[in-house]
Structure formats: C-alpha cells, structure tokens
Write a protein that holds these residues in place. Structure first.
Motif, short mmCIF file in Angstrom:
data_model
loop_
_atom_site.label_atom_id
_atom_site.label_comp_id
_atom_site.label_asym_id
_atom_site.label_seq_id
_atom_site.Cartn_x
_atom_site.Cartn_y
_atom_site.Cartn_z
N LYS A 231 0.82 -1.22 0.00
CA LYS A 231 0.00 0.00 0.00
C LYS A 231 0.85 1.27 0.00
O LYS A 231 0.42 2.31 -0.49
CB LYS A 231 -0.92 0.01 1.23
N ALA A 232 2.04 1.20 0.55
CA ALA A 232 2.89 2.38 0.64
C ALA A 232 3.37 2.81 -0.74
O ALA A 232 3.59 1.97 -1.62
CB ALA A 232 4.09 2.09 1.54
N PRO A 233 3.55 4.11 -0.96
CA PRO A 233 4.14 4.58 -2.22
C PRO A 233 5.55 4.03 -2.39
O PRO A 233 6.30 3.90 -1.42
CB PRO A 233 4.16 6.11 -2.05
N ILE A 234 5.91 3.70 -3.63
CA ILE A 234 7.21 3.11 -3.93
C ILE A 234 7.94 3.95 -4.97
O ILE A 234 7.36 4.34 -5.99
CB ILE A 234 7.06 1.67 -4.47
N PHE A 235 9.20 4.23 -4.70
CA PHE A 235 10.07 4.85 -5.69
C PHE A 235 11.14 3.83 -6.03
O PHE A 235 11.93 3.43 -5.17
CB PHE A 235 10.71 6.13 -5.14
N MET A 236 11.16 3.36 -7.28
CA MET A 236 12.13 2.36 -7.71
C MET A 236 13.07 3.00 -8.73
O MET A 236 12.62 3.60 -9.71
CB MET A 236 11.44 1.15 -8.31
#
Length: 309
Positions: A231-236
C-alpha cells in the motif's frame, strides 16, 4: 564473472576512499569513534541491538523523520553509505544497520534470507522506539526492503528501492546465472575479504560467509503478487546499465499506477527512475543523481496535481 568481482572490488575501494578514515584493528568488538560512516559526521547514537538472536550493529545520524538505509551484499555501513549519510542526515534521522553476518553484526546459526533480515529491521525499529519510517534499500537491501514492506506494513511510510528485485528473474539472465558460479576464491585479496578480516571475523570462515550471502539469490524467489499489493508509495530506481531488467521495474510501476499520461490521469503516488550512465555498482557512486529524487519523493506531497505551466 571475474570481471564482475573485480569491478565490485574497485567500487568498494572508491567508496572506502570517500570515507577518509583509518581502518579498524582486528578483533574490534565495540564501536569506536572511528567506526562511524564518515569522519565528517558522527552518529548521535550507535551500538548493538539484541534482535532475533543477533547482536545487530547500528548507527543513528541527524534528526527529523526517520529514514532507514539497508546496504547491499558484502557491504557494511561505511562502504555503502559514506557518501549518502552526510547529505541525507541534514534534515533526516538516518538509521543505518549492518545485516546478519555483515560488518560488525556477527553471523548466527540461522539461514540467511530476505524474510529474516526484514524481521531484524522491524525488531531494530522497535528497539529504537521508532513507530514507522521511510525505508531505502540497495541491491540486497532492496530485497530486504520489499520484504519489510510485505511483512511489516504498519512500520512503513514510503519505500525506496535502488537496484533491487522482487523476483529472481528480475535480474538480466546472465546476471542471475552468475550467482551460482561465484565463490570465495574470486574474492581472494579483494577489499571485500580485507574488510571482513579487519572487523574481527575468522578468516577461515570467509568462504562460508561468501556462500551464505550468495545463497539468498541462488534459490528462486518470486514476491510479485505480494509486492504489487504493497500500500505504501514506492520509488524504484535502476541504472540504464544495471543488472536489473527494465521490464521488471516497469511491471511494478504499472501495477502502482504508472503507464498513463499524468497530464490527463494525474500523477501516480509511486515513481520510477532509470538513471543514465549508471551501472548496478555505480548506483552507490552516483549518489548526486538519485539523492535529490529520493528527497523529493519522501518529502513531497504525492497527492498534489501535476504542475501546470
């Protein structure tokens, strides 16, 4: 494959030079003033936390919203984060730790796995009385960070993955195939072996250490379903010459709302970056490329509309 080890070792030498600090004497068991990540900034707190049978070494820098940094395979705090900590700790409480068998955290009679190391990070945050944090993982640390997000979502705010994978086939095929052929002999005389010895580990156990660390990537794993449900925002972020497949990163970004024109549909809360002129190991050298992006992601309003000109 020998080239990969040589390149990795050269990168370690580069990062070690960035520290500009003396090496540790053999058999050092307690942190000294020289054991921090950089000579320019000292930890506000350091020590060993009793977590899941480990005595896990950690350091804390700066103040503000907590940010946990998780290092890559064969690395330790100064080798992986010497360039990043002074910048990130200017306005953050930066928590760094050394995973099972790495650096000053001694190995125990336990299988090494992404899942168990994610549980160790969870226990460390409880030890430090940190309710939730942003988590950034590089390479092996990226796998740990993915598992932390899956297993301990209540402790996570936002997630940053640098050159990490959520399935074994996230690596380019030749990279994935190389893991099974790597061994301690290839690291003979390298900075990896030297730092292992310098921190009081038994040199005779170095081959076992290399084999154990590699074991987590030799076996197949696939957390695609679980990771897409984070659910958390992800920066890849990956490099354009990384070991991680572009399609692997894109698949996750699409699952998190990417793949649409933001001017029409709005910006997704998650983000993707492919850094130019950056290899897998170069990700830790080119900190000037990704740190501003990470800070913007962590500190920005992800619900803000796209900019209008």
């Amino acid at each position: 494959m020998k080239y990969l080890v040589t390149f990795f070792s050269l990168a370690v030498l580069f990062m070690a030079a960035c520290q500009q600090q003396p090496s540790h004497p053999r058999n050092t068991a307690v942190p000294t003033k020289d054991s921090s990540a950089t000579s320019d900034i000292k930890p506000a707190e350091s020590g060993y936390a009793d977590v899941n049978g480990l005595k896990m070494y950690y350091e804390v820098y700066g103040s503000g919203k907590p940010l946990v940094l998780l290092h890559g395979s064969f690395m330790n705090i100064p080798m992986n984060w010497a360039k990043a900590i002074p910048v990130l700790a200017k306005d953050r409480k930066v928590i760094v730790a050394e995973m099972q068998g790495h650096g000053r955290t001694r190995d125990i009679d336990r299988k090494m796995s992404y899942e168990s190391m994610a549980d160790d990070v969870s226990a460390l945050l409880k030890h430090l009385k940190v309710d939730s944090a942003d988590v950034l993982g590089y390479s092996m640390g990226g796998g740990i960070a993915f598992q932390f997000a899956v297993r301990h979502p209540e402790q996570l705010r936002r997630l940053v993955i640098l050159s990490g994978t959520y399935a074994h086939n996230g690596w380019w095929p030749d990279v994935e195939a190389s893991f099974a052929g790597m061994n301690a002999e290839m690291f003979k005389g390298s900075p990896i072996e030297k730092q292992y010895d310098s921190l009081g580990n038994d040199p005779a156990r170095f081959p076992e250490y290399i084999k154990k660390v590699l074991s987590i990537d030799v076996q197949a794993y696939d957390w695609t379903k679980e990771v897409k449900n984070i659910k958390a925002p992800i920066f890849m972020a990956i490099g354009d010459a990384d070991g991680v497949r572009y399609e692997h990163a894109l698949e996750l970004f699409r699952a998190k709302g990417g793949g649409k024109m933001g001017d029409i549909h709005g910006l997704p809360q998650s983000r993707l970056a492919i850094l130019p002129g950056t290899t897998h190991i170069g990700m830790m050298v080119n900190t000037d490329l990704w740190i501003p992006m990470v800070k913007n992601f962590l500190d920005g309003d992800l619900n803000a509309p796209p900019p209008m000109f």
